[in-house]
Write an enzyme that holds these catalytic residues in place. Structure first.
Site, PDB file in Angstrom:
ATOM      1  N   ASP A   1      24.242  64.295   4.260  1.00  0.00           N
ATOM      2  CA  ASP A   1      23.749  63.192   3.416  1.00  0.00           C
ATOM      3  C   ASP A   1      24.221  63.439   1.985  1.00  0.00           C
ATOM      4  O   ASP A   1      24.831  64.480   1.682  1.00  0.00           O
ATOM      5  CB  ASP A   1      22.210  63.045   3.493  1.00  0.00           C
ATOM      6  CG  ASP A   1      21.760  61.603   3.254  1.00  0.00           C
ATOM      7  OD1 ASP A   1      22.083  61.048   2.182  1.00  0.00           O
ATOM      8  OD2 ASP A   1      21.094  61.032   4.129  1.00  0.00           O
TER       9      ASP A   1
ATOM     10  N   HIS B   1      23.968  49.260   9.569  1.00  0.00           N
ATOM     11  CA  HIS B   1      23.463  47.973   9.061  1.00  0.00           C
ATOM     12  C   HIS B   1      23.450  47.901   7.522  1.00  0.00           C
ATOM     13  O   HIS B   1      23.251  46.851   6.956  1.00  0.00           O
ATOM     14  CB  HIS B   1      22.080  47.624   9.665  1.00  0.00           C
ATOM     15  CG  HIS B   1      20.912  48.337   9.046  1.00  0.00           C
ATOM     16  ND1 HIS B   1      19.623  47.870   9.152  1.00  0.00           N
ATOM     17  CD2 HIS B   1      20.819  49.475   8.299  1.00  0.00           C
ATOM     18  CE1 HIS B   1      18.804  48.683   8.516  1.00  0.00           C
ATOM     19  NE2 HIS B   1      19.493  49.660   7.995  1.00  0.00           N
TER      20      HIS B   1
HETATM   21  C1  LIG Z   1      18.843  53.650   5.275  1.00  0.00           C
HETATM   22  S1  LIG Z   1      18.931  55.340   5.021  1.00  0.00           S
HETATM   23  C2  LIG Z   1      18.730  55.974   6.659  1.00  0.00           C
HETATM   24  C3  LIG Z   1      18.315  57.413   6.660  1.00  0.00           C
HETATM   25  C4  LIG Z   1      18.087  58.001   8.069  1.00  0.00           C
HETATM   26  N1  LIG Z   1      19.271  57.939   8.881  1.00  0.00           N
HETATM   27  C5  LIG Z   1      16.943  57.277   8.714  1.00  0.00           C
HETATM   28  O1  LIG Z   1      17.161  56.388   9.529  1.00  0.00           O
HETATM   29  O2  LIG Z   1      15.786  57.583   8.350  1.00  0.00           O
HETATM   30  C6  LIG Z   1      20.659  55.580   4.760  1.00  0.00           C
HETATM   31  C7  LIG Z   1      21.034  57.007   4.450  1.00  0.00           C
HETATM   32  O3  LIG Z   1      22.457  57.062   4.196  1.00  0.00           O
HETATM   33  C8  LIG Z   1      22.675  57.989   3.140  1.00  0.00           C
HETATM   34  N2  LIG Z   1      23.994  57.708   2.547  1.00  0.00           N
HETATM   35  C9  LIG Z   1      24.350  56.670   1.755  1.00  0.00           C
HETATM   36  N3  LIG Z   1      25.649  56.768   1.400  1.00  0.00           N
HETATM   37  C10 LIG Z   1      26.120  57.907   1.980  1.00  0.00           C
HETATM   38  C11 LIG Z   1      27.382  58.549   1.987  1.00  0.00           C
HETATM   39  N4  LIG Z   1      28.418  58.022   1.325  1.00  0.00           N
HETATM   40  N5  LIG Z   1      27.529  59.698   2.681  1.00  0.00           N
HETATM   41  C12 LIG Z   1      26.457  60.229   3.367  1.00  0.00           C
HETATM   42  N6  LIG Z   1      25.232  59.655   3.398  1.00  0.00           N
HETATM   43  C13 LIG Z   1      25.069  58.510   2.720  1.00  0.00           C
HETATM   44  C14 LIG Z   1      21.510  57.723   2.214  1.00  0.00           C
HETATM   45  O4  LIG Z   1      21.295  58.758   1.302  1.00  0.00           O
HETATM   46  C15 LIG Z   1      20.373  57.551   3.208  1.00  0.00           C
HETATM   47  O5  LIG Z   1      19.751  58.770   3.511  1.00  0.00           O
HETATM   48  O1  LIG Z   2      12.618  48.790   4.872  1.00  0.00           O
HETATM   49  C1  LIG Z   2      13.630  48.954   4.138  1.00  0.00           C
HETATM   50  C2  LIG Z   2      13.602  48.610   2.796  1.00  0.00           C
HETATM   51  C3  LIG Z   2      14.721  48.810   2.029  1.00  0.00           C
HETATM   52  C4  LIG Z   2      14.755  48.385   0.635  1.00  0.00           C
HETATM   53  C5  LIG Z   2      13.994  47.296   0.223  1.00  0.00           C
HETATM   54  C6  LIG Z   2      14.089  46.833  -1.060  1.00  0.00           C
HETATM   55  C7  LIG Z   2      14.942  47.458  -1.967  1.00  0.00           C
HETATM   56  O2  LIG Z   2      15.022  46.990  -3.257  1.00  0.00           O
HETATM   57  C8  LIG Z   2      15.697  48.541  -1.571  1.00  0.00           C
HETATM   58  C9  LIG Z   2      15.603  48.988  -0.259  1.00  0.00           C
HETATM   59  O3  LIG Z   2      15.868  49.363   2.515  1.00  0.00           O
HETATM   60  C10 LIG Z   2      15.925  49.692   3.823  1.00  0.00           C
HETATM   61  C11 LIG Z   2      17.126  50.226   4.340  1.00  0.00           C
HETATM   62  O4  LIG Z   2      18.166  50.478   3.544  1.00  0.00           O
HETATM   63  C12 LIG Z   2      17.220  50.525   5.683  1.00  0.00           C
HETATM   64  O5  LIG Z   2      18.405  50.999   6.158  1.00  0.00           O
HETATM   65  C13 LIG Z   2      16.152  50.305   6.526  1.00  0.00           C
HETATM   66  C14 LIG Z   2      14.958  49.806   6.049  1.00  0.00           C
HETATM   67  C15 LIG Z   2      14.831  49.491   4.680  1.00  0.00           C
END
Ligand SMILES: C[S@@+](CC[C@H](N)C(=O)[O-])C[C@H]1O[C@@H](n2cnc3c(N)ncnc32)[C@H](O)[C@@H]1O
Ligand SMILES: O=c1cc(-c2ccc(O)cc2)oc2c(O)c(O)ccc12
Length: 357
Positions: free
Chosen positions: A227, A265
């Site tokens: 990450d 997504h």
């Molecule tokens: C929506 S979160 C999902 C986190 C985890 N996979 C989950 O479902 O709980 C997206 C993750 O992608 C990471 N991310 C964003 N850009 C990235 C990059 N260029 N390289 C590695 N990780 C990245 C963010 O820091 C974040 O932890």
């Molecule tokens: O449940 C979420 C919510 C966010 C989120 C909502 C509003 C903002 O201004 C920033 C982030 O982002 C999410 C996300 O990136 C994801 O992959 C899953 C769930 C949510």
């Protein structure tokens, strides 16, 4: 259709008015739920162990007594939305029946200290700072920014997280709570997906909740979480779990499988193809395990479609991502050079998608 005129019956005016009102005031259901979570109502009912009366609830929450009637009205709307149940209990003192509230299956998921609570995710999704970009959507349609989030903040979401420790923490805790929930199902119902693997890398794996669950359930499996540096800074691994700070667009450590949960997504087609190509380099003959939604406008029931469409607009608003149909997923996989895929719809609105080179 012409503008309503004397020819329209009253009902032809009132039905659409009520439809539009319903949409306009829908945010009040989210905000009522937010207040209930912030007040700790699910926790108070859970702690009480039995259905709780309004006055017992008011005492447990230490609210201003003058607001008891407001509490009744908050509970009434949330009972309507099936967040709480209303039951009648007998009152020992005068043998009259009294109304009391209990948890539903939905509000049990909002009890803060329960292992599968997704209160942290709910608080991210309806936090004032998080909701703010939605007020800039119309402006974004006319400007050149990639997302309404960017229109509002002048930087993208990951840069915002790198600059704001509090926000970064709130977001990662929200994601972790969802990962706790998903991985409890994943390791129970999807054992076959991990069997035979010797190593996995959870790309964008945040605090490592999924990797920890997988490492715990399959002790012979070596797990890596990749990450952004600010996300994995200071996180401690274990014998079969390692954290690596880096950029998935640059390099993904080699492994038998790559996990991508709630990653694809977040990104545009172009970026997804770049990520998937990097995954393909990392896995050799292995596989990619994706956890995300597969939208099906025809087959799914109305509520599920509504939630998936909301997620799609959420992704458009916060990070130029989208929720995809099976056809859109298949096109992505083929553009990144994969030959085959298998969708297992095991996670409610989300699926496990195994992708093979
Ligand atoms: C929506 S979160 C999902 C986190 C985890 N996979 C989950 O479902 O709980 C997206 C993750 O992608 C990471 N991310 C964003 N850009 C990235 C990059 N260029 N390289 C590695 N990780 C990245 C963010 O820091 C974040 O932890
Ligand atoms: O449940 C979420 C919510 C966010 C989120 C909502 C509003 C903002 O201004 C920033 C982030 O982002 C999410 C996300 O990136 C994801 O992959 C899953 C769930 C949510």
């Amino acid at each position: 259709m012409a503008f309503p005129n004397a020819v329209d019956s009253s009902q032809e005016l009132l039905d659409p008015q009520s439809h539009v009102w319903n949409l306009i005031y829908n945010y009040i259901s989210s905000m009522s739920l937010k207040s209930a979570i912030q007040l700790g109502i699910p926790d108070a009912i859970h702690k009480h162990n039995n259905p709780i009366t309004l006055s017992q609830l008011a005492d447990a929450l230490s609210i201003n007594k003058a607001k008891s009637h407001a509490l009744f009205r908050l509970m009434r709307i949330l009972v309507h939305f099936k967040i709480f149940d209303k039951v009648n209990i007998s009152n020992d003192e005068d043998e009259d029946e009294e109304e009391a509230y209990s948890l539903t299956r939905a509000s049990r998921l909002l009890v803060r200290d329960e292992p599968l609570s997704f209160t942290p995710l709910a608080l991210v999704a309806i936090d004032a700072i998080m909701v703010d970009p939605f007020h800039h959507m119309a402006e974004w349609f006319k400007d050149a920014s990639p997302t309404p989030f960017f229109t509002r903040n002048g930087i993208n979401m990951w840069e915002f997280g790198a600059n704001d420790e509090g926000w970064n923490k709130l977001f990662n805790e929200g994601m972790s709570s969802d990962s706790q929930f998903v991985s409890s199902i994943l390791v129970k119902e999807c054992k076959h997906v991990f069997e035979g693997l010797k190593s996995v890398v959870d790309v964008g794996g945040g605090n490592g909740v999924v990797a920890k669950a997988v490492a715990g359930a399959f002790p012979g499996l070596k797990c890596v979480v990749l990450d952004l540096p600010q996300v994995v800074a200071g996180l401690e691994g274990s014998e079969n779990l390692r954290f690596v700070g880096g950029d998935m667009f640059e390099f993904i450590p080699p492994a038998d499988a790559v996990i991508l949960k709630w990653i694809i997504h977040n990104w545009s087609e172009e970026d997804c193809v770049r990520i998937l190509k990097k995954c393909k380099e990392a896995i050799g003959g292995g596989k990619v395990i994706i956890v995300d939604m597969v939208v099906d406008y025809e087959k799914q029931e109305q509520n599920a479609i509504q939630t998936q469409l909301c997620f799609d607009v959420l992704m458009m608003t916060v990070m130029a991502g989208k929720e995809r149909t099976e056809k859109e997923w298949a096109d992505l996989f083929s553009s990144a050079g994969f030959q085959n895929y298998k969708i297992t719809p095991i996670l409610g609105l989300r699926s496990v998608i195994e992708v093979f080179p």
